[in-house]
Design a protein around this motif. Structure first.
Motif, PDB file in Angstrom:
ATOM      1  N   ASP A 161       5.516 -19.883  72.726  1.00  0.00           N
ATOM      2  CA  ASP A 161       5.967 -21.227  72.350  1.00  0.00           C
ATOM      3  C   ASP A 161       6.618 -21.945  73.531  1.00  0.00           C
ATOM      4  O   ASP A 161       6.364 -23.122  73.774  1.00  0.00           O
ATOM      5  N   ARG A 162       7.447 -21.218  74.266  1.00  0.00           N
ATOM      6  CA  ARG A 162       8.121 -21.806  75.429  1.00  0.00           C
ATOM      7  C   ARG A 162       7.090 -22.223  76.471  1.00  0.00           C
ATOM      8  O   ARG A 162       7.164 -23.318  77.036  1.00  0.00           O
ATOM      9  N   ASP A 177       5.304 -25.329  75.349  1.00  0.00           N
ATOM     10  CA  ASP A 177       6.190 -26.489  75.491  1.00  0.00           C
ATOM     11  C   ASP A 177       6.230 -26.967  76.939  1.00  0.00           C
ATOM     12  O   ASP A 177       6.154 -28.170  77.207  1.00  0.00           O
ATOM     13  N   GLN A 178       6.341 -26.031  77.875  1.00  0.00           N
ATOM     14  CA  GLN A 178       6.417 -26.388  79.291  1.00  0.00           C
ATOM     15  C   GLN A 178       5.109 -27.017  79.768  1.00  0.00           C
ATOM     16  O   GLN A 178       5.123 -28.008  80.502  1.00  0.00           O
ATOM     17  N   GLU A 212       4.949 -30.567  78.455  1.00  0.00           N
ATOM     18  CA  GLU A 212       5.833 -31.474  79.173  1.00  0.00           C
ATOM     19  C   GLU A 212       5.272 -31.838  80.538  1.00  0.00           C
ATOM     20  O   GLU A 212       5.368 -32.981  80.979  1.00  0.00           O
TER      21      GLU A 212
END
Length: 54
Positions: free
Chosen positions: A39-40, A43-44, A47
């Motif tokens: 998930d991280r 997300d990165q 972005e």
């Protein structure tokens, strides 16, 4: 943005990626990655790929 530029921005966010052809990047997370780590990473990547990213 080129694939190389995206990979450098991801590296600044502790996500390793490899640029391949022009605007293409390759991600290769480990097979034993935890859901929160995935998930991280997603997300990165999101972005970095938004038009107004740093």
């Amino acid at each position: 943005m080129t694939g190389r530029q995206a990979c450098l921005r991801l590296l600044d966010r502790c996500v390793l990626a490899k640029d391949t052809h022009g605007s293409t990047i390759r991600l290769a997370p480990p097979l034993i990655i935890e859901a929160d780590q995935l998930d991280r990473m997603c997300d990165q990547v999101g972005e970095v790929l938004t038009p107004d990213a740093d």
